[in-house]
Design a protein around this motif. Sequence first.
Motif, PDB file in Angstrom:
ATOM      1  N   GLU A  73       0.821  -1.218   0.000  1.00  0.00           N
ATOM      2  CA  GLU A  73       0.000   0.000   0.000  1.00  0.00           C
ATOM      3  C   GLU A  73       0.854   1.267   0.000  1.00  0.00           C
ATOM      4  OE1 GLU A  73      -2.472   0.712   3.408  1.00  0.00           O
ATOM      5  OE2 GLU A  73      -3.970   1.763   2.194  1.00  0.00           O
ATOM      6  N   SER A  74       1.978   1.234   0.704  1.00  0.00           N
ATOM      7  CA  SER A  74       2.808   2.450   0.785  1.00  0.00           C
ATOM      8  C   SER A  74       3.471   2.779  -0.555  1.00  0.00           C
ATOM      9  CB  SER A  74       3.868   2.294   1.876  1.00  0.00           C
ATOM     10  OG  SER A  74       4.699   1.197   1.579  1.00  0.00           O
ATOM     11  N   ASP A  75       3.404   1.864  -1.508  1.00  0.00           N
ATOM     12  CA  ASP A  75       3.940   2.137  -2.845  1.00  0.00           C
ATOM     13  C   ASP A  75       2.928   2.871  -3.726  1.00  0.00           C
ATOM     14  OD1 ASP A  75       6.371   0.839  -2.317  1.00  0.00           O
ATOM     15  OD2 ASP A  75       5.516  -1.108  -2.814  1.00  0.00           O
ATOM     16  N   LEU A  76       1.688   2.989  -3.234  1.00  0.00           N
ATOM     17  CA  LEU A  76       0.643   3.664  -4.007  1.00  0.00           C
ATOM     18  C   LEU A  76       0.440   5.087  -3.507  1.00  0.00           C
ATOM     19  CD1 LEU A  76      -0.119   0.490  -4.333  1.00  0.00           C
ATOM     20  CD2 LEU A  76      -2.323   1.399  -5.073  1.00  0.00           C
ATOM     21  N   LYS A  77      -0.120   5.927  -4.367  1.00  0.00           N
ATOM     22  CA  LYS A  77      -0.369   7.319  -4.007  1.00  0.00           C
ATOM     23  C   LYS A  77      -1.564   7.467  -3.081  1.00  0.00           C
ATOM     24  CE  LYS A  77       0.997   8.739  -8.658  1.00  0.00           C
ATOM     25  NZ  LYS A  77       0.392   9.084  -9.961  1.00  0.00           N
ATOM     26  N   MET A  78      -2.348   6.415  -2.940  1.00  0.00           N
ATOM     27  CA  MET A  78      -3.581   6.531  -2.169  1.00  0.00           C
ATOM     28  C   MET A  78      -3.831   5.274  -1.358  1.00  0.00           C
ATOM     29  SD  MET A  78      -6.132   5.986  -5.332  1.00  0.00           S
ATOM     30  CE  MET A  78      -5.796   7.671  -5.781  1.00  0.00           C
ATOM     31  N   PRO A  79      -4.669   5.363  -0.322  1.00  0.00           N
ATOM     32  CA  PRO A  79      -4.983   4.164   0.450  1.00  0.00           C
ATOM     33  C   PRO A  79      -5.766   3.158  -0.394  1.00  0.00           C
ATOM     34  CG  PRO A  79      -6.365   5.992   1.154  1.00  0.00           C
ATOM     35  CD  PRO A  79      -5.382   6.546   0.165  1.00  0.00           C
ATOM     36  N   PRO A  90     -11.575   5.726   0.238  1.00  0.00           N
ATOM     37  CA  PRO A  90     -12.668   5.579  -0.722  1.00  0.00           C
ATOM     38  C   PRO A  90     -13.094   4.125  -0.917  1.00  0.00           C
ATOM     39  CG  PRO A  90     -10.839   6.864  -1.650  1.00  0.00           C
ATOM     40  CD  PRO A  90     -10.349   6.243  -0.377  1.00  0.00           C
ATOM     41  N   VAL A  91     -14.388   3.926  -1.079  1.00  0.00           N
ATOM     42  CA  VAL A  91     -14.901   2.642  -1.549  1.00  0.00           C
ATOM     43  C   VAL A  91     -15.105   2.775  -3.064  1.00  0.00           C
ATOM     44  CG1 VAL A  91     -16.684   0.884  -1.260  1.00  0.00           C
ATOM     45  CG2 VAL A  91     -16.047   2.357   0.681  1.00  0.00           C
ATOM     46  N   CYS A  94     -13.832   6.702  -8.104  1.00  0.00           N
ATOM     47  CA  CYS A  94     -14.138   7.658  -9.175  1.00  0.00           C
ATOM     48  C   CYS A  94     -14.974   8.826  -8.671  1.00  0.00           C
ATOM     49  CB  CYS A  94     -14.875   6.958 -10.308  1.00  0.00           C
ATOM     50  SG  CYS A  94     -13.902   5.681 -11.123  1.00  0.00           S
ATOM     51  N   PHE A  95     -15.967   8.537  -7.822  1.00  0.00           N
ATOM     52  CA  PHE A  95     -16.909   9.577  -7.429  1.00  0.00           C
ATOM     53  C   PHE A  95     -16.818   9.929  -5.947  1.00  0.00           C
ATOM     54  CE2 PHE A  95     -18.569   7.298 -11.148  1.00  0.00           C
ATOM     55  CZ  PHE A  95     -18.358   8.318 -12.077  1.00  0.00           C
ATOM     56  N   GLY A  96     -15.718   9.514  -5.320  1.00  0.00           N
ATOM     57  CA  GLY A  96     -15.397  10.017  -3.989  1.00  0.00           C
ATOM     58  C   GLY A  96     -16.293   9.543  -2.867  1.00  0.00           C
ATOM     59  N   TRP A  97     -16.714   8.286  -2.910  1.00  0.00           N
ATOM     60  CA  TRP A  97     -17.515   7.750  -1.800  1.00  0.00           C
ATOM     61  C   TRP A  97     -16.598   7.037  -0.818  1.00  0.00           C
ATOM     62  CZ3 TRP A  97     -22.593   8.634  -0.771  1.00  0.00           C
ATOM     63  CH2 TRP A  97     -23.363   9.209  -1.793  1.00  0.00           C
TER      64      TRP A  97
END
Length: 152
Positions: A73-79, A90-91, A94-97
Amino acid sequence: MDCCSPSNNTQEVNINCPSCGEKGRNVQLITLKSLLKASVLETIEPENTYVFCSSPNCSTVYFSGNHSQIFSESDLKMPVYQKNLGFDVPVCYCFGWTRERLIQAAGTDQKPAADQIKVHVQAGRCGCEVNNPQGACCLGNVNAFVRGIKEV
Ligand SMILES: [Zn+2]
């Protein structure tokens, strides 16, 4: 772009995660290119197959089909939803839920989140392959999470 059509979804592959042994799902290279941090992106081998591990108890997010590379996970820009229980994760990417927004919405009489998301998906607005670490449609995750809220 039709990332949420069933025909274009990622497929389970017969390649087991080197960390947890579970089967992974194929992801397109564009997903890694969009979501990996620059220093990690510099190490990918475009001829490799890359696979997503969705096991919640495994720290590996992506691995190469030949098991020469593992990304966490720490290799990605996001959780990563499957790996991170945070409420701000986010779940639907794309639409920020986020989990928090889904929980808040579930307590109101607004249209269910999954129905709101579906409208955007049907209008061709989703971009799961570049937004969602799993590289595929989030609706299954959204439905499962919302069911979980109602059972509490
Ligand atoms: Zn794993």
